[in-house]
Motif scaffolding. Structure first.
Motif, PDB file in Angstrom:
ATOM      1  N   ALA A 195      -8.590  -8.642   7.789  1.00  0.00           N
ATOM      2  CA  ALA A 195      -7.699  -9.285   6.825  1.00  0.00           C
ATOM      3  C   ALA A 195      -6.447  -8.431   6.697  1.00  0.00           C
ATOM      4  CB  ALA A 195      -8.399  -9.432   5.487  1.00  0.00           C
ATOM      5  N   GLN A 196      -5.843  -8.125   7.818  1.00  0.00           N
ATOM      6  CA  GLN A 196      -4.718  -7.204   7.808  1.00  0.00           C
ATOM      7  C   GLN A 196      -3.500  -7.827   7.129  1.00  0.00           C
ATOM      8  OE1 GLN A 196      -3.851  -4.641  10.978  1.00  0.00           O
ATOM      9  NE2 GLN A 196      -5.834  -4.849  11.988  1.00  0.00           N
ATOM     10  N   LYS A 197      -3.021  -7.132   6.107  1.00  0.00           N
ATOM     11  CA  LYS A 197      -1.826  -7.556   5.396  1.00  0.00           C
ATOM     12  C   LYS A 197      -1.285  -6.356   4.626  1.00  0.00           C
ATOM     13  CE  LYS A 197      -4.828  -9.596   1.838  1.00  0.00           C
ATOM     14  NZ  LYS A 197      -5.161 -10.826   1.094  1.00  0.00           N
ATOM     15  N   THR A 198      -0.006  -6.407   4.310  1.00  0.00           N
ATOM     16  CA  THR A 198       0.668  -5.300   3.643  1.00  0.00           C
ATOM     17  C   THR A 198       1.272  -5.786   2.332  1.00  0.00           C
ATOM     18  OG1 THR A 198       1.209  -4.282   5.770  1.00  0.00           O
ATOM     19  CG2 THR A 198       2.489  -3.566   3.868  1.00  0.00           C
ATOM     20  N   GLY A 199       1.230  -4.925   1.325  1.00  0.00           N
ATOM     21  CA  GLY A 199       1.762  -5.318   0.027  1.00  0.00           C
ATOM     22  C   GLY A 199       2.231  -4.133  -0.793  1.00  0.00           C
TER      23      GLY A 199
ATOM     24  N   VAL B  13       3.122   3.410  -8.230  1.00  0.00           N
ATOM     25  CA  VAL B  13       3.627   2.405  -7.293  1.00  0.00           C
ATOM     26  C   VAL B  13       3.217   2.841  -5.893  1.00  0.00           C
ATOM     27  CG1 VAL B  13       5.658   1.275  -6.330  1.00  0.00           C
ATOM     28  CG2 VAL B  13       5.582   1.818  -8.769  1.00  0.00           C
ATOM     29  N   ARG B  14       2.618   1.916  -5.127  1.00  0.00           N
ATOM     30  CA  ARG B  14       2.152   2.244  -3.780  1.00  0.00           C
ATOM     31  C   ARG B  14       2.457   1.125  -2.796  1.00  0.00           C
ATOM     32  NH1 ARG B  14      -1.419   6.557  -3.541  1.00  0.00           N
ATOM     33  NH2 ARG B  14      -2.231   7.236  -5.566  1.00  0.00           N
ATOM     34  N   VAL B  15       2.616   1.507  -1.547  1.00  0.00           N
ATOM     35  CA  VAL B  15       2.579   0.565  -0.432  1.00  0.00           C
ATOM     36  C   VAL B  15       1.143   0.561   0.078  1.00  0.00           C
ATOM     37  CG1 VAL B  15       3.406   0.030   1.887  1.00  0.00           C
ATOM     38  CG2 VAL B  15       4.980   0.989   0.203  1.00  0.00           C
ATOM     39  N   VAL B  16       0.530  -0.626   0.153  1.00  0.00           N
ATOM     40  CA  VAL B  16      -0.874  -0.716   0.544  1.00  0.00           C
ATOM     41  C   VAL B  16      -1.031  -1.607   1.766  1.00  0.00           C
ATOM     42  CG1 VAL B  16      -1.753  -0.295  -1.777  1.00  0.00           C
ATOM     43  CG2 VAL B  16      -1.257  -2.626  -1.066  1.00  0.00           C
ATOM     44  N   HIS B  17      -2.074  -1.333   2.533  1.00  0.00           N
ATOM     45  CA  HIS B  17      -2.374  -2.139   3.723  1.00  0.00           C
ATOM     46  C   HIS B  17      -3.859  -2.472   3.734  1.00  0.00           C
ATOM     47  CE1 HIS B  17      -1.529  -3.739   7.732  1.00  0.00           C
ATOM     48  NE2 HIS B  17      -2.701  -3.237   8.088  1.00  0.00           N
ATOM     49  N   GLN B  18      -4.165  -3.751   3.844  1.00  0.00           N
ATOM     50  CA  GLN B  18      -5.539  -4.225   3.916  1.00  0.00           C
ATOM     51  C   GLN B  18      -5.932  -4.266   5.385  1.00  0.00           C
ATOM     52  OE1 GLN B  18      -7.134  -5.504   0.859  1.00  0.00           O
ATOM     53  NE2 GLN B  18      -9.046  -5.282   1.986  1.00  0.00           N
ATOM     54  N   PHE B  19      -6.829  -3.359   5.817  1.00  0.00           N
ATOM     55  CA  PHE B  19      -7.238  -3.290   7.218  1.00  0.00           C
ATOM     56  C   PHE B  19      -8.343  -4.294   7.530  1.00  0.00           C
ATOM     57  CE2 PHE B  19      -5.262   0.812   6.473  1.00  0.00           C
ATOM     58  CZ  PHE B  19      -4.489   0.964   7.609  1.00  0.00           C
TER      59      PHE B  19
ATOM     60  N   ALA C 102      -5.997   0.808   2.258  1.00  0.00           N
ATOM     61  CA  ALA C 102      -5.441   2.160   2.108  1.00  0.00           C
ATOM     62  C   ALA C 102      -3.990   2.049   1.680  1.00  0.00           C
ATOM     63  CB  ALA C 102      -5.561   2.942   3.412  1.00  0.00           C
ATOM     64  N   GLY C 103      -3.480   3.120   1.083  1.00  0.00           N
ATOM     65  CA  GLY C 103      -2.100   3.087   0.615  1.00  0.00           C
ATOM     66  C   GLY C 103      -1.530   4.478   0.433  1.00  0.00           C
ATOM     67  N   ALA C 104      -0.224   4.519   0.164  1.00  0.00           N
ATOM     68  CA  ALA C 104       0.469   5.777  -0.104  1.00  0.00           C
ATOM     69  C   ALA C 104       1.553   5.495  -1.131  1.00  0.00           C
ATOM     70  CB  ALA C 104       1.076   6.344   1.173  1.00  0.00           C
ATOM     71  N   GLY C 105       1.768   6.436  -2.053  1.00  0.00           N
ATOM     72  CA  GLY C 105       2.774   6.169  -3.073  1.00  0.00           C
ATOM     73  C   GLY C 105       2.983   7.295  -4.051  1.00  0.00           C
ATOM     74  N   TYR C 106       3.495   6.918  -5.226  1.00  0.00           N
ATOM     75  CA  TYR C 106       3.969   7.871  -6.225  1.00  0.00           C
ATOM     76  C   TYR C 106       3.398   7.521  -7.601  1.00  0.00           C
ATOM     77  CZ  TYR C 106       7.273   9.660  -9.723  1.00  0.00           C
ATOM     78  OH  TYR C 106       7.836  10.240 -10.834  1.00  0.00           O
ATOM     79  N   THR C 107       3.013   8.569  -8.342  1.00  0.00           N
ATOM     80  CA  THR C 107       2.483   8.396  -9.700  1.00  0.00           C
ATOM     81  C   THR C 107       3.260   9.276 -10.674  1.00  0.00           C
ATOM     82  OG1 THR C 107       0.252   7.916  -8.886  1.00  0.00           O
ATOM     83  CG2 THR C 107       0.454   8.603 -11.184  1.00  0.00           C
ATOM     84  N   LEU C 108       3.650   8.685 -11.805  1.00  0.00           N
ATOM     85  CA  LEU C 108       4.325   9.420 -12.874  1.00  0.00           C
ATOM     86  C   LEU C 108       3.414   9.450 -14.105  1.00  0.00           C
ATOM     87  CD1 LEU C 108       6.895  10.707 -14.164  1.00  0.00           C
ATOM     88  CD2 LEU C 108       7.559   8.387 -14.825  1.00  0.00           C
TER      89      LEU C 108
END
Length: 233
Positions: free
Chosen positions: A19-23, A67-73, A79-85
């Motif tokens: 179910a590959q998709k990016t969000g 806020v993260r960029v995530v990818h559904q493999f 999985a995702g990568a991003g920033y937290t305040l």
């Protein structure tokens, strides 16, 4: 021909579970904090007042946002990568008819890292997953003391920073729409505190009663928030 058919069937099976998709995901909520050294420092500052003051606030639960960029493999793996305040603070104060003394301590955490979600109970609409996160935590601490007496004031400010690793784990429950998802997440973060040093001079923030010990921020605590994902591809 036999091997070709096996390849086609395998590819079809993989396509069914993939179910590959990016969000883009965003979450906003509240967090608790250990902050033992900061509470200890606050008490020592209070003792230095010429008269007995009071603790107005001492690093209470406060805002956290990610806020993260995530990818559904696959259907079960994201999985995702991003920033937290995250931020919190403390305040002490003494006031009488002649003036007042106050000290404000503002702590802010900037975390950059990666996350993994594994679905443990999934469906077309509801999905419950276990998550894990690893972050590099840049902490900033601002300590400002102000004395106001008979219409005159004097303010002293010091800024500190530290870098430390942190990790968290918890559960996430999402309700899936066609191109988005909305739900809640809750978990526990463990921070491995880094030594605080002055941003201008580089001097360590030392324990007032033990000059061999360097004070730290500690963001360890619970997290809970509302989370949303918008799938863009």
């Amino acid at each position: 021909m036999k091997y070709f058919m096996v390849l086609i069937l395998t590819a079809g099976l993989f396509a069914g579970v993939s179910a590959q998709k990016t969000g883009i995901s965003a979450s906003f909520g509240r967090a608790t904090f250990a902050m033992d050294d900061m509470k200890y420092l606050q008490e020592n500052i209070l003792e230095s007042y010429p008269l007995e003051g009071a603790v107005i606030s001492s690093f209470p639960p406060y805002f956290t946002g990610t806020v993260r960029v995530v990818h559904q493999f696959f259907m079960h793996l994201r999985a995702g990568a991003g920033y937290t305040l995250t931020s919190t603070g403390g305040r002490t104060d003494y006031s009488d008819y002649s003036g007042n003394v106050e000290t404000n301590m503002t702590a802010v955490s900037h975390r950059f890292g990666v996350s993994v979600n594994y679905s443990i109970l999934g469906g077309d609409r509801l999905d419950l997953s276990l998550y894990g996160k690893l972050d590099a935590n840049l902490s900033k601490l601002d300590i400002s003391s102000t004395i106001r007496v008979l219409g005159h004031s004097n303010r002293v400010q010091n800024k500190y920073k530290s870098l430390s690793p942190s990790g968290s784990t918890g559960l996430e429950l999402l309700y899936n729409f066609k191109d988005s998802a909305l739900g809640i997440e809750a978990g526990y973060l463990v921070d491995l505190p880094g030594d605080l040093s002055n941003k201008e001079t580089g001097n360590d923030l030392l324990d007032p009663n033990d000059r061999q010990r360097i004070l730290t921020t500690d963001w360890t605590g619970w997290r809970i928030g509302i989370k949303g994902i918008v799938w863009i591809r």
